[in-house]
Design an enzyme around this catalytic site. Structure first.
Site, PDB file in Angstrom:
ATOM      1  N   VAL A 180      -3.014  10.410 -12.021  1.00 40.62           N
ATOM      2  CA  VAL A 180      -2.345  11.132 -11.856  1.00 40.62           C
ATOM      3  C   VAL A 180      -0.735  10.340 -11.688  1.00 40.62           C
ATOM      4  CG1 VAL A 180      -1.739  13.287 -11.915  1.00 40.62           C
ATOM      5  CG2 VAL A 180      -4.126  12.652 -13.263  1.00 40.62           C
ATOM      6  N   HIS A 181       0.171  10.097 -11.671  1.00 41.99           N
ATOM      7  CA  HIS A 181       1.745   9.863 -11.060  1.00 41.99           C
ATOM      8  C   HIS A 181       1.305   9.131  -9.992  1.00 41.99           C
ATOM      9  CE1 HIS A 181       5.856  10.330  -9.608  1.00 41.99           C
ATOM     10  NE2 HIS A 181       4.926  11.336  -8.343  1.00 41.99           N
ATOM     11  N   ASP A 182       0.766   9.061  -8.255  1.00 42.11           N
ATOM     12  CA  ASP A 182       0.301   8.365  -8.248  1.00 42.11           C
ATOM     13  C   ASP A 182      -0.744   8.500  -7.146  1.00 42.11           C
ATOM     14  OD1 ASP A 182       1.362  10.171  -6.241  1.00 42.11           O
ATOM     15  OD2 ASP A 182       3.523   8.717  -4.971  1.00 42.11           O
ATOM     16  N   SER A 183      -1.669   8.859  -7.810  1.00 48.71           N
ATOM     17  CA  SER A 183      -2.855   9.199  -7.480  1.00 48.71           C
ATOM     18  C   SER A 183      -3.379   8.351  -8.089  1.00 48.71           C
ATOM     19  CB  SER A 183      -2.704  10.566  -6.848  1.00 48.71           C
ATOM     20  OG  SER A 183      -2.224  10.540  -6.077  1.00 48.71           O
TER      21      SER A 183
END
Length: 108
Positions: free
Chosen positions: A50-53
Protein backbone atom coordinates in the site's frame (compact mmCIF):
# COMPACT_ATOMS: atom_id res chain seq x y z
CA UNK A 1 -22.87 19.43 -25.44
CA UNK A 2 -20.57 22.42 -25.77
CA UNK A 3 -19.99 24.50 -22.70
CA UNK A 4 -18.89 28.04 -22.33
CA UNK A 5 -15.40 28.30 -20.87
CA UNK A 6 -15.60 29.23 -17.22
CA UNK A 7 -13.13 29.59 -14.40
CA UNK A 8 -13.81 25.98 -13.42
CA UNK A 9 -12.93 24.68 -16.88
CA UNK A 10 -9.73 26.70 -17.29
CA UNK A 11 -6.35 25.08 -16.78
CA UNK A 12 -4.73 26.61 -13.73
CA UNK A 13 -1.09 26.66 -14.81
CA UNK A 14 0.39 27.41 -11.38
CA UNK A 15 -1.52 24.52 -9.83
CA UNK A 16 -0.38 22.23 -12.64
CA UNK A 17 3.24 23.24 -12.06
CA UNK A 18 3.08 22.71 -8.29
CA UNK A 19 1.24 19.40 -8.71
CA UNK A 20 3.83 17.89 -11.02
CA UNK A 21 6.70 17.18 -8.55
CA UNK A 22 4.72 15.13 -6.01
CA UNK A 23 2.81 13.31 -8.74
CA UNK A 24 6.02 12.52 -10.61
CA UNK A 25 7.66 11.16 -7.45
CA UNK A 26 4.53 9.14 -6.66
CA UNK A 27 4.69 7.61 -10.14
CA UNK A 28 8.31 6.59 -9.51
CA UNK A 29 7.33 5.06 -6.16
CA UNK A 30 4.54 3.17 -7.92
CA UNK A 31 6.92 1.95 -10.60
CA UNK A 32 9.31 0.69 -7.95
CA UNK A 33 6.50 -1.12 -6.15
CA UNK A 34 5.29 -2.75 -9.37
CA UNK A 35 8.81 -3.88 -10.27
CA UNK A 36 9.18 -5.30 -6.76
CA UNK A 37 5.81 -7.06 -6.87
CA UNK A 38 6.63 -8.71 -10.20
CA UNK A 39 10.05 -9.83 -8.96
CA UNK A 40 8.53 -11.21 -5.75
CA UNK A 41 5.98 -13.14 -7.76
CA UNK A 42 8.74 -14.56 -9.95
CA UNK A 43 10.66 -15.56 -6.79
CA UNK A 44 7.55 -17.24 -5.34
CA UNK A 45 7.09 -14.71 -2.53
CA UNK A 46 3.75 -13.43 -1.33
CA UNK A 47 3.55 -9.67 -1.76
CA UNK A 48 1.21 -7.01 -0.43
CA UNK A 49 1.69 -3.30 -0.70
CA UNK A 50 0.00 0.00 0.00
CA UNK A 51 1.44 3.34 -1.12
CA UNK A 52 5.11 2.98 -0.14
CA UNK A 53 4.88 0.02 2.24
CA UNK A 54 5.47 -3.60 1.26
CA UNK A 55 4.74 -6.77 3.20
CA UNK A 56 5.50 -10.44 2.94
CA UNK A 57 5.72 -13.36 5.35
CA UNK A 58 8.32 -12.98 8.09
CA UNK A 59 10.35 -15.88 6.73
CA UNK A 60 10.69 -14.06 3.38
CA UNK A 61 11.63 -10.58 4.63
CA UNK A 62 15.33 -10.94 3.84
CA UNK A 63 14.58 -12.02 0.27
CA UNK A 64 12.07 -9.19 -0.20
CA UNK A 65 14.61 -6.73 1.20
CA UNK A 66 17.12 -7.89 -1.41
CA UNK A 67 14.53 -7.59 -4.19
CA UNK A 68 13.41 -4.12 -3.03
CA UNK A 69 16.96 -2.82 -3.14
CA UNK A 70 17.74 -4.51 -6.44
CA UNK A 71 14.66 -3.03 -8.12
CA UNK A 72 15.33 0.40 -6.61
CA UNK A 73 18.78 0.42 -8.18
CA UNK A 74 17.42 -0.94 -11.46
CA UNK A 75 14.84 1.85 -11.63
CA UNK A 76 17.12 4.72 -10.68
CA UNK A 77 20.01 3.62 -12.90
CA UNK A 78 17.77 4.76 -15.75
CA UNK A 79 18.15 8.37 -16.94
CA UNK A 80 14.59 9.20 -15.87
CA UNK A 81 14.79 12.99 -15.77
CA UNK A 82 16.91 13.11 -18.89
CA UNK A 83 14.33 11.01 -20.76
CA UNK A 84 11.49 13.29 -19.68
CA UNK A 85 13.55 16.35 -20.59
CA UNK A 86 14.12 14.98 -24.10
CA UNK A 87 10.45 14.15 -24.57
CA UNK A 88 7.86 16.43 -26.08
CA UNK A 89 6.11 16.71 -22.72
CA UNK A 90 5.44 20.30 -21.68
CA UNK A 91 6.94 19.55 -18.30
CA UNK A 92 10.44 19.24 -19.81
CA UNK A 93 11.29 22.76 -18.57
CA UNK A 94 10.66 21.68 -15.00
CA UNK A 95 12.81 18.58 -15.47
CA UNK A 96 15.61 20.71 -16.89
CA UNK A 97 15.40 22.81 -13.76
CA UNK A 98 15.56 19.68 -11.56
CA UNK A 99 18.56 18.41 -13.50
CA UNK A 100 20.41 21.67 -13.00
CA UNK A 101 19.70 21.63 -9.26
CA UNK A 102 20.79 18.00 -8.99
CA UNK A 103 23.97 18.71 -10.93
CA UNK A 104 24.80 21.65 -8.67
CA UNK A 105 24.16 19.58 -5.54
CA UNK A 106 26.56 16.83 -6.55
CA UNK A 107 29.18 18.75 -8.51
CA UNK A 108 30.03 21.73 -6.32
Amino acid sequence: MLERETEKSQILVNQQITAFPPNFIHSLDSSHMMMTALACRKAGLNFAGVHDSCWTHACDVDEMNRILREKFIELYEQPILENVTRSEAPIHCFCSFLLSITYCMFHT
